[in-house]
Design a protein around this motif. Structure first.
Motif, short mmCIF file in Angstrom:
data_model
loop_
_atom_site.label_atom_id
_atom_site.label_comp_id
_atom_site.label_asym_id
_atom_site.label_seq_id
_atom_site.Cartn_x
_atom_site.Cartn_y
_atom_site.Cartn_z
N TRP A 159 0.77 -1.09 -0.01
CA TRP A 159 0.06 0.02 0.11
C TRP A 159 0.96 1.11 0.10
O TRP A 159 2.08 1.35 0.61
CB TRP A 159 -0.80 0.08 1.23
CG TRP A 159 -0.36 0.03 2.49
CD1 TRP A 159 0.10 -1.23 3.37
CD2 TRP A 159 0.17 1.27 3.38
NE1 TRP A 159 0.66 -0.66 4.29
CE2 TRP A 159 0.75 0.85 4.50
CE3 TRP A 159 -0.17 2.65 3.26
CZ2 TRP A 159 1.14 1.65 5.49
CZ3 TRP A 159 0.27 3.48 4.00
CH2 TRP A 159 1.01 2.88 5.27
N SER A 160 0.41 2.48 -0.46
CA SER A 160 0.92 3.63 -0.38
C SER A 160 0.00 4.60 -0.27
O SER A 160 -1.34 4.51 -0.34
CB SER A 160 1.74 3.94 -1.42
OG SER A 160 2.78 4.86 -1.05
N ALA A 161 0.43 5.84 0.10
CA ALA A 161 -0.58 7.02 0.27
C ALA A 161 0.12 8.24 0.45
O ALA A 161 1.42 8.37 0.28
CB ALA A 161 -1.16 7.01 1.91
N VAL A 162 -0.82 9.12 -0.17
CA VAL A 162 -0.49 10.51 -0.24
C VAL A 162 -1.46 11.35 0.66
O VAL A 162 -2.71 11.19 0.28
CB VAL A 162 -0.56 11.29 -1.83
CG1 VAL A 162 -0.41 12.85 -1.55
CG2 VAL A 162 0.68 10.44 -2.49
N SER A 163 -1.01 11.93 1.73
CA SER A 163 -1.85 12.40 2.90
C SER A 163 -1.26 13.60 3.52
O SER A 163 -0.13 13.97 3.06
CB SER A 163 -2.01 11.19 3.78
OG SER A 163 -0.97 11.36 4.68
N PRO A 164 -2.04 14.36 4.30
CA PRO A 164 -1.44 15.21 5.02
C PRO A 164 -0.04 15.18 5.79
O PRO A 164 0.40 15.98 6.08
CB PRO A 164 -2.69 15.76 6.02
CG PRO A 164 -3.89 15.29 5.16
CD PRO A 164 -3.46 13.87 4.72
N TYR A 165 0.06 13.72 6.07
CA TYR A 165 1.31 13.31 6.32
C TYR A 165 2.33 13.30 5.62
O TYR A 165 3.86 13.65 5.74
CB TYR A 165 1.33 11.86 6.99
CG TYR A 165 0.32 11.67 8.28
CD1 TYR A 165 0.28 12.72 9.15
CD2 TYR A 165 -0.29 10.39 8.42
CE1 TYR A 165 -0.36 12.17 10.25
CE2 TYR A 165 -1.16 10.35 9.40
CZ TYR A 165 -0.86 11.03 10.36
OH TYR A 165 -1.91 10.69 11.73
N GLY A 166 2.02 13.75 4.20
CA GLY A 166 3.16 13.82 3.13
C GLY A 166 2.95 12.74 2.02
O GLY A 166 2.00 11.87 1.97
N ILE A 167 4.03 12.73 1.36
CA ILE A 167 3.99 11.64 0.10
C ILE A 167 4.50 10.34 0.27
O ILE A 167 5.69 10.47 0.78
CB ILE A 167 4.48 12.47 -1.22
CG1 ILE A 167 3.87 13.60 -1.61
CG2 ILE A 167 4.74 11.56 -2.26
CD1 ILE A 167 4.44 14.66 -2.55
N ARG A 197 4.53 6.02 1.72
CA ARG A 197 4.16 5.11 2.92
C ARG A 197 4.82 5.48 3.91
O ARG A 197 4.30 5.51 5.13
CB ARG A 197 4.41 3.69 2.34
CG ARG A 197 4.12 2.55 3.32
CD ARG A 197 4.40 1.27 2.79
NE ARG A 197 4.52 0.45 3.84
CZ ARG A 197 4.24 -1.18 3.51
NH1 ARG A 197 4.02 -1.46 2.44
NH2 ARG A 197 4.41 -1.75 4.67
N ALA A 198 6.09 5.71 3.83
CA ALA A 198 7.05 6.13 4.97
C ALA A 198 6.59 7.34 5.70
O ALA A 198 6.43 7.52 6.89
CB ALA A 198 8.52 6.11 4.55
N ALA A 199 6.33 8.28 4.89
CA ALA A 199 5.60 9.60 5.43
C ALA A 199 4.13 9.28 6.24
O ALA A 199 3.98 9.92 7.36
CB ALA A 199 5.34 10.50 4.68
N PHE A 200 3.48 8.38 5.65
CA PHE A 200 2.20 7.98 6.38
C PHE A 200 2.46 7.17 7.57
O PHE A 200 1.95 7.56 8.75
CB PHE A 200 1.44 7.26 5.49
CG PHE A 200 0.06 6.90 5.95
CD1 PHE A 200 -1.05 8.01 5.63
CD2 PHE A 200 -0.35 5.82 6.86
CE1 PHE A 200 -2.27 7.87 5.85
CE2 PHE A 200 -1.59 5.78 7.18
CZ PHE A 200 -2.65 6.78 6.71
N THR A 201 3.45 6.25 7.67
CA THR A 201 3.63 5.42 8.77
C THR A 201 4.34 6.39 9.85
O THR A 201 3.92 6.12 11.01
CB THR A 201 4.67 4.34 8.43
OG1 THR A 201 4.44 3.68 7.45
CG2 THR A 201 5.09 3.52 9.60
N GLY A 202 5.19 7.32 9.32
CA GLY A 202 5.73 8.19 10.40
C GLY A 202 4.86 9.03 11.07
O GLY A 202 4.56 9.25 12.21
N LEU A 242 -7.08 12.31 12.56
CA LEU A 242 -5.97 13.34 12.63
C LEU A 242 -5.72 14.12 10.99
O LEU A 242 -5.21 15.12 10.91
CB LEU A 242 -4.56 12.83 13.11
CG LEU A 242 -4.69 12.49 14.58
CD1 LEU A 242 -3.33 11.75 14.80
CD2 LEU A 242 -5.06 13.50 15.58
N LEU A 243 -6.04 13.30 10.28
CA LEU A 243 -5.86 13.56 8.80
C LEU A 243 -7.21 14.56 8.28
O LEU A 243 -7.26 15.00 6.95
CB LEU A 243 -5.91 12.47 8.02
CG LEU A 243 -4.87 11.51 8.05
CD1 LEU A 243 -4.95 10.11 7.41
CD2 LEU A 243 -3.41 12.27 7.81
#
Lengths: 388, 407
Positions: free
Chosen positions: A18-26, A28-33, A332-333
């Motif tokens: 999976w991967s994501a672009v979210s308010p956490y950033g671009i 999967r690593a940004a999302f997990t962080g 939180l998103l």
């Protein structure tokens, strides 16, 4: 990086990436962080850029389509399309980096959920018709962006995805609806693997639509709108090859992260959404042959307002506070509408990866909306040893 | 669970040439054309002013339990077409109430017509004063949800597919899989779209709108006519239909989906051929067994040439008759391929080929027999129905005349 042990043999389709672009950033690593840090993501909305009625929102930081994707083939590309393409790009790149690349071409489907596509693109297009010198003075280059299938179709063009390409317009239920739809495509052998996700953009047009359609009670704070895209790779289980689909099974190089066991989607037809949700959850658990005490995490859709609060209460009653606490975090998103269901799931997957107790236990996802849609899903979490 | 045979036992349609299966059948046989002056938005100053509107639509006849002001026109259409399909199948909503079902509606524009009107009022009064009731009509998923709630289908999955102008076929295919696998007992599937200024303006500017009539495959074709409508089909297993003595319009033999992954608006010939080949393989039918193609057939220069070439490439021994219902119905967007499937089922059960009307001279570049202007009696066994969309979303559905012997 091994095939699943016998105890983890899966029958339902499995999520293998999976991967994501979210308010956490671009990515999967940004999302997990972001999940690990658990910090709020709302920030002031720049009035000049957005001319929005909102003071704060949860935006993907610095997301400018052409800056992120480059200038080639992105002229006029709208935000929702850019978010979808970027997410799939990240998923492919991360799989490549983990040395188990995801094939494109005819064997790969894309199933993408949305609310309206881009309300802003649609709005701007018809506004031009009203305000132009002639009513047909509309920007034809933008016409594909007025269609709900544009993010999925444009992503297919970018990455050569020639399998079934389906846009599920499900609003907040999009994630679970898209999983249910993709599960059928896999079960019938119409595709070897499916990229399944959902996308929602922030825009001025969406902000006004949300403001007028919202049913939160007087005196409650306005919800913060959020945006983003998340995409899962769904593959048939490796455990029992299907005689009808001899070649289709998850690449053994990829570690299955979760098995999709059951989905129940229905509408409240008697003016009692909470009882309908209770029945839906019960049906999904029964289909999955899972009892409430086996559930490690339960995540609600976090619909702003009293209906969402009822949903949270029901899950706490059914599964206990520790399970619902593990299911929180995606709020939180912000209110991410169409992508909320997939963000529920990616938040859970990120959390389960860091908790050895999650392995071989179960997760319940639910979602409700103001129109009376109800959805539940049950998944088995698998050991993410070594990750990908 | 092994796949079960799936049949179509109920048809509900709203079209510019007639509402309900009986009137629609008569209109197809007569080769009626639904083109007329635009009344649903102000066409002043547009270069063309013709479209195919659904007339004689009285929403209060069909919508009994939902306040009308909560429903956009496309949702009203899907409710009406679903009620018609159930009545045609001889079923009351109460009989399906507690059975697992799927209600999937395909659409191009959802409630775009509502957004058109909201933008107009925003220009006049500002975004602060939009009518909340109108804004709440916008979400596309209401096209299916409204059906489920209005009919009280407590165990049905409401689902909307937004795969543009092939969406009706996508919905039918999904229903076929869900019923065939036993996941659900029945499916109400099809498409719905209401006439929208936005779509008309776009096609007009692109130079794709005809000035008077839609003439697919004609040497002098000018383009498409935008249209509205809805088509909903009731699907169930053959066993279920036989057990309750239902009239079977047709059997659903299979379908194919693929994506060009090539161009935002122009169809890709090889990919269209591949989609049809996928559908035939899924149906277990050889090209030579296909008696009729219900083409996407929009009447634009590009579509008709690309699609007819794709068809000729598939049928190496020469294509079967290939008709374009859009000559009669206009391009009803997400409803188009659902109406095509409904017409295909009617053609199979009644034994005639609906014509391509408004036809003068077939374009030699198309090179197909489009059955010009007059319906032809023909004992059909297999019909293929195409839906192609912007974004390269292709879907072909294969229907067969119901015969007792299993294929």
């Amino acid at each position: 990086m091994s095939t699943a042990p016998a105890a983890q043999r899966a029958r339902g389709p499995v999520i293998t990436a999976w991967s994501a672009v979210s308010p956490y950033g671009i990515g999967r690593a940004a999302f997990t962080g972001g999940v690990r840090a658990g910090e709020r993501t709302d920030a002031p909305v720049d009035p000049e850029t957005w001319r929005s009625p909102d003071e704060r929102a949860c935006l993907v930081p610095d997301f400018d389509v052409r800056a992120v994707l480059g200038k080639s083939g992105t002229r006029g590309m709208d935000r929702v399309t850019g978010l979808a393409i970027t997410t799939v790009r990240e998923l492919f790149a991360e799989a490549e980096a983990a040395r188990c690349p995801v094939p494109a071409g005819e064997g790969t489907a894309l199933v993408l959920g949305t609310t309206l596509g881009s309300a802003q693109s649609q709005h701007d297009f018809v506004r031009a018709s009203y305000e132009g010198e002639k009513p047909y003075d509309v920007p034809t280059r933008q016409m594909p962006y007025t269609l709900m299938n544009c993010p999925a179709a444009a992503t297919a063009i970018r990455f050569d995805l020639k399998g079934p390409n389906s846009t599920v317009a499900g609003g907040r239920m999009s994630g679970i609806l898209a999983l249910g739809y993709a599960r059928r495509l896999l079960a019938t052998g119409r595709t070897e693997r499916a990229l399944v996700g959902a996308v929602e953009e922030y825009s001025r047009s969406r902000a006004w639509i949300d403001r007028h359609s919202r049913r939160t009670a007087e005196g409650q704070p306005d919800p913060r709108l959020g945006e983003g895209c998340a995409v899962l790779l769904l593959e048939p289980a490796t455990g029992e090859p299907d005689a009808d689909v001899p070649d289709a099974s998850a690449d053994p190089a990829r570690t299955p992260l979760a098995e999709l066991l059951a989905i129940d989607i229905r509408a409240d037809v008697r003016g009692d959404p909470t009882s309908t949700l209770r029945e839906s959850v019960s049906q999904a658990l029964g289909d999955a042959e899972v009892s409430p005490e086996q559930v490690w995490a339960a995540t609600s859709g976090e619909l702003p307002g009293p209906l969402g609060a009822d949903e949270r209460r029901l899950l706490a009653e059914l599964f206990g506070e520790p399970a619902t606490a593990r299911g929180r975090g995606h709020e939180l998103l912000g209110d991410t509408a169409a992508v909320s269901g997939v963000f529920q799931l990616t938040t859970l997957l990120a959390r389960a990866a860091e908790d050895t107790e999650a392995a071989d236990r179960f997760a319940v996802l639910t979602s409700v909306d103001e129109d009376g849609m109800i959805a539940s899903a049950v998944l088995r979490l698998l050991a993410q040893d070594g990750g990908s | 669970m092994s796949a079960q045979r799936v049949v179509l036992t109920g048809i509900g349609v709203l079209t510019s040439i007639g509402n309900g299966v009986d009137e629609f059948t008569t209109a197809l046989r007569e080769g009626r054309c639904g083109a007329g002056p635009i009344t649903l938005f102000d066409p002043t100053d547009f270069r063309q002013q013709i479209a195919c509107e659904v007339t004689d639509f009285e929403p209060e006849r069909w919508v009994r339990h939902t306040p009308l002001e909560e429903l956009g026109r496309a949702s009203q259409f899907s409710i009406a077409a679903a009620r018609m399909a159930m009545a045609d199948a001889g079923l009351e909503p109460a009989q399906l109430r507690d059975r697992p079902g799927l209600v999937t509606v395909g659409t191009t524009d959802g409630e775009a017509r509502e957004l058109d009107q909201l933008v107009e009022s925003e220009i006049a009064d500002g975004p602060e004063r939009l009518d909340p009731t109108a804004v709440r009509r916008l979400p596309a998923h209401r096209l299916a949800l409204s059906v489920v709630r209005e009919l009280g289908l407590a165990r049905a999955v409401p689902s909307v597919l937004g795969t543009a102008c092939a969406a009706g076929n996508y919905a039918i295919g999904d229903g076929l899989d869900a019923v065939s696998s036993g996941e659900v007992d029945y499916a109400l599937v099809g498409g719905s779209d209401a006439l929208a200024r936005r779509t008309f303006a776009g096609f007009s500017r692109l130079g794709l709108v005809a000035s008077d009539r839609c003439r697919p495959f004609d040497a002098e074709r000018e383009g498409l006519l935008t249209a509205e409508g809805a088509g909903v089909l009731l699907l169930e297993t053959l066993d279920s239909a036989l057990a309750r003595g239902a009239t079977i319009h047709a059997e659903l033999l299979g379908y194919g989906l693929n994506c060009d992954a090539h161009h935002p608006t122009a169809p890709d010939q090889e990919s269209v051929t591949r989609c049809m080949a996928l559908a035939l393989a899924d149906a277990g039918v050889k090209p030579a067994d296909v008696d009729l193609v219900s083409a996407h057939g929009t009447g634009t220069r590009t579509n008709d040439i690309t699609e007819s070439r794709a068809i000729r490439a598939l049928f190496e021994d020469g294509p079967p008759p290939t008709v374009a219902l859009k000559s009669m119905l206009g391009h009803s967007m997400g409803a188009a391929s659902a109406l095509g499937a409904a017409a295909s089922a009617i053609a199979l059960s009644r034994g005639f080929i609906p014509p391509t009307v408004n036809h003068r001279t077939t374009d030699p570049e198309c090179g197909i027999d489009c059955v010009p202007n007059e319906a032809v009696e023909a004992p059909l066994r297999v019909v293929m129905n195409n839906g192609l969309a912007f974004g390269g979303n292709n879907a072909s559905v294969v229907l067969g005349r119901y015969e007792e012997a299993s294929r």
